[in-house]
Every structure is written in structure tokens, then in C-alpha cells.
Enzyme design. Structure first.
Site, PDB file in Angstrom:
ATOM      1  N   SER A  64       0.873  -1.392   0.117  1.00 36.28           N
ATOM      2  CA  SER A  64       0.141   0.073   0.045  1.00 36.28           C
ATOM      3  C   SER A  64       0.786   1.320  -0.084  1.00 36.28           C
ATOM      4  CB  SER A  64      -0.923   0.073   1.380  1.00 36.28           C
ATOM      5  OG  SER A  64      -2.098  -0.830   1.063  1.00 36.28           O
ATOM      6  N   TYR A 243      -4.587   3.977   7.978  1.00 36.30           N
ATOM      7  CA  TYR A 243      -5.776   3.541   8.266  1.00 36.30           C
ATOM      8  C   TYR A 243      -6.474   3.682   9.811  1.00 36.30           C
ATOM      9  CZ  TYR A 243      -3.653   0.929   4.667  1.00 36.30           C
ATOM     10  OH  TYR A 243      -2.821   0.627   3.600  1.00 36.30           O
TER      11      TYR A 243
HETATM   12  N1  GLN Z   1      -2.355  -5.461  -1.549  1.00 36.10           N
HETATM   13  C1  GLN Z   1      -2.824  -5.276  -0.409  1.00 36.10           C
HETATM   14  C2  GLN Z   1      -4.348  -5.528  -0.306  1.00 36.10           C
HETATM   15  O1  GLN Z   1      -4.916  -5.251  -1.496  1.00 36.10           O
HETATM   16  C3  GLN Z   1      -2.540  -3.689   0.213  1.00 36.10           C
HETATM   17  C4  GLN Z   1      -3.078  -3.776   1.613  1.00 36.10           C
HETATM   18  C5  GLN Z   1      -2.005  -2.999   2.452  1.00 36.10           C
HETATM   19  O2  GLN Z   1      -0.978  -2.845   2.089  1.00 36.10           O
HETATM   20  N2  GLN Z   1      -2.419  -2.332   3.483  1.00 36.10           N
HETATM   21  O3  GLN Z   1      -4.953  -6.405   0.406  1.00 36.10           O
END
Ligand code: GLN
Length: 309
Positions: A64, A243
Site C-alpha cells: 500500500s 488507516y
Molecule cells: N495489496 C494489499 C491488499 O490489497 C494492500 C494492503 C495494504 O498494504 N494495506 O490487500
């Protein structure tokens, strides 16, 4: 050795010995195989000096953290009209949550939760084949980092394609509200490949320099984005980059930051430093446990904080 060099190696040493290391993400199979003992730290200072410790040259799945670069690209394409399709408020929910989407009619709270990042991919995909769109993002990241060796880990992208049921649900749900213009599988193809970009701490800190220098990778270099856009991306990283733990990260670290489930975090001390840290073990919110602690140690010792007098 300068103070910062000593500090970086002391922090890496402390983190190497830490007993509590969090849990490696297991829902993406290739990530489950990563050794939780790895730790890397890179601090790139405003003067261009680079300070490394531990596994700072080892590529890892940025996951992410890639949402920062994809957002920058989308803003370059469509400017503020992006905000008609994605909000810019913290969600207070986990990265892969679907609950707000029904109440808010398919408009994700911000570009850093998965739903928001999928809309950003849909914007970046406009007028392109998925392959071309992902190539464009990869070229942008290589340009930012000034490193042509950055690549996508195809095994990680494939694994997400076969196990990413929550992301598939998010994309389909937003499509039902008319907030995806492409077929969900095409937009998701871009999203999964973007998350599978592999970078080292050194490369990630280099790529983040434009957010430390108000929009240019080096003072005097051509602008990547305007100073206003760099400030706004930093604001989104601070409020939404972790988040439902974004408040806790601001409290403990005091800098804009973006995490990924690969265990990486990019943090920006505007005017001072671009910092990348990697420790694969995650806390309950899906953010790197020791990565956050390392950044807390670093900002405590240096006084770097956007809240400092
Ligand atoms: N590729 C991961 C997902 O879509 C990215 C989530 C993350 O790094 N928080 O679940």
C-alpha cells in the site's frame, strides 16, 4: 560518523534484537514466507546524504505504500476532479473494510484505503491497456527514485489476483454504484500489480524525496508536483496513511507516513528527511510493528515532527 548515521545504526541494532516483532501478513501467500527477522532503515536527508542500516538494500513488496505514487499520478492526470470520486477523510476503519461504502454510495473515504486506491487505479487506467497503465506507474516510480532497476514481483501480483477476494468484492461493489469506469478485473489487474512493486528502503526513501522538498526530488530540480500538491499529499498521508491507526501514528511519530502490509513505511519530515523503514511483522492494524517503533525512536531523537515549534 555523523549523529544521524550513528542514530540510524543504533535504531537498527535495537530493532534487530527486539523479541516482539508482530505477525507477517499471511493472506498474500508469498508474503507469508518472508523472514520476520528482517529489518531495514534508510534516512535520506535534505542535503542529499543517505544513511542506511540493516537490510536497507533488500527489495520488499511495497504494497500500500504504492498508493502514494498512484495518487500522485492520478492527480497529475485529472487534478481536483479526483475528489468527486474519492473522499479525503480518515475512515477509522481497516484498510480492506467495505462497511462505509454502502452508506456513502460507493465513494470511498480516502485514496489510501483499498477501495479508494482501486478508484485511483481506475482513473490511471483511463485510455490505456492495463499493461500500459502499470508500466506508466512503474516508470514514474523509477523516475522518482532515479533507479531503473525497480521491478514488479509477478509472483506477488499473481497471488493477489487469485486470493484477493475482498478487493474483488470492493471493486464490484463500487462498479454497482457507477464509481468504476472499467471492468472490475481490469482495474484490479492494475491495483494488484501496483501493490506488487518491490523496492528497497534506499529506493523508497529516494522516491519520497519530492514530498520532503515541496514537490521536487532535489532543490532546483524540475517539479514533480506543485508545492501545494506535495503539502496535500503529505496531509493525506498524515490523516489516512495508517488507516484506523493514523491517529496513533501521528501521536507517536508526528510525521506523514504511508504503510503497506509488506511491512514497509515511507515517512516524510518536510524540509528535513525522507525515511523508509521495513520490518515485515505487522501490528493488529496491519502496519509494521517495529517500523513504527523505529520511526518513533528516530523522531524522538531528532525532534522531527510537523507539530514541533
Ligand atoms: N495489496 C494489499 C491488499 O490489497 C494492500 C494492503 C495494504 O498494504 N494495506 O490487500
Amino acid at each position: 560518523m555523523t549523529d544521524i548515521a550513528r542514530l540510524v545504526s543504533e535504531i537498527a541494532q535495537e530493532m534487530r534484537g527486539a523479541a516482539e516483532r508482530g505477525t507477517v501478513a499471511s493472506y498474500i501467500p508469498p508474503l507469508a514466507a518472508i523472514d520476520p527477522g528482517r529489518f531495514g532503515l534508510c534516512v535520506t536527508l535534505a542535503d542529499g546524504s543517505v544513511h542506511l542500516a540493516g537490510d536497507a538494500d533488500e527489495p520488499f513488496s511495497i504494497q500500500s505504500v504504492s498508493k502514494v505514487f498512484a495518487l500522485t499520478q492520478a492527480l497529475g492526470k485529472v487534478g481536483d476532479s479526483l475528489w468527486r470520486r474519492v473522499g479525503r477523510e480518515p475512515s477509522g476503519t481497516p484498510f480492506n473494510s467495505i462497511v462505509q461504502l454502502e452508506r456513502e454510495e460507493g465513494v470511498p473515504r480516502n485514496p489510501f484505503i483499498n477501495a479508494g486506491a482501486i478508484v485511483v487505479c481506475d482513473v490511471n487506467l483511463a485510455g490505456h491497456e492495463p499493461r500500459v497503465s502499470i508500466g506508466e506507474l512503474l516508470r514514474f516510480v523509477r523516475h522518482l527514485a532515479d533507479d531503473e532497476s525497480i521491478a514488479i514481483d509477478e509472483a506477488v501480483a499473481r497471488a493477489e489476483q487469485t486470493t484477493g477476494f475482498r478487493n474483488i468484492a470492493l471493486a464490484n461493489y463500487m462498479k454497482a454504484f457507477g464509481n468504476l469506469t472499467h471492468a472490475p478485473e481490469l482495474t484490479l489487474g492494475v491495483y494488484f500489480h501496483q501493490c506488487a512493486i518491490a523496492m528497497s528502503c534506499r529506493q523508497l526513501a529516494a522516491a519520497g524525496r519530492f514530498l520532503m522538498h515541496g514537490g521536487s526530488s532535489q532543490p532546483g530540480a524540475p517539479r514533480v508536483v506543485s508545492a501545494q500538491r506535495a503539502r496535500r499529499i503529505n496531509a493525506l498521508m498524515l490523516t489516512c496513511g495508517h488507516y484506523d491507526a493514523s491517529g496513533d501514528f501521528a501521536f507517536r511519530v508526528g510525521l506523514p507516513g504511508k504503510s503497506g502490509v509488506g511491512g514497509g513505511i515511507l515517512a516524510i519530515a518536510p524540509g528535513q528527511a525522507s525515511i523508509a523503514v521495513w520490518s515485515p511483522g505487522l501490528n493488529a492494524n496491519g502496519n509494521s510493528l517495529l517500523g513504527t517503533l523505529a520511526l518513533e525512536r528516530l523522531t524522538e531523537a531528532t525532534g522531527w515532527s510537523i507539530f514541533a515549534a
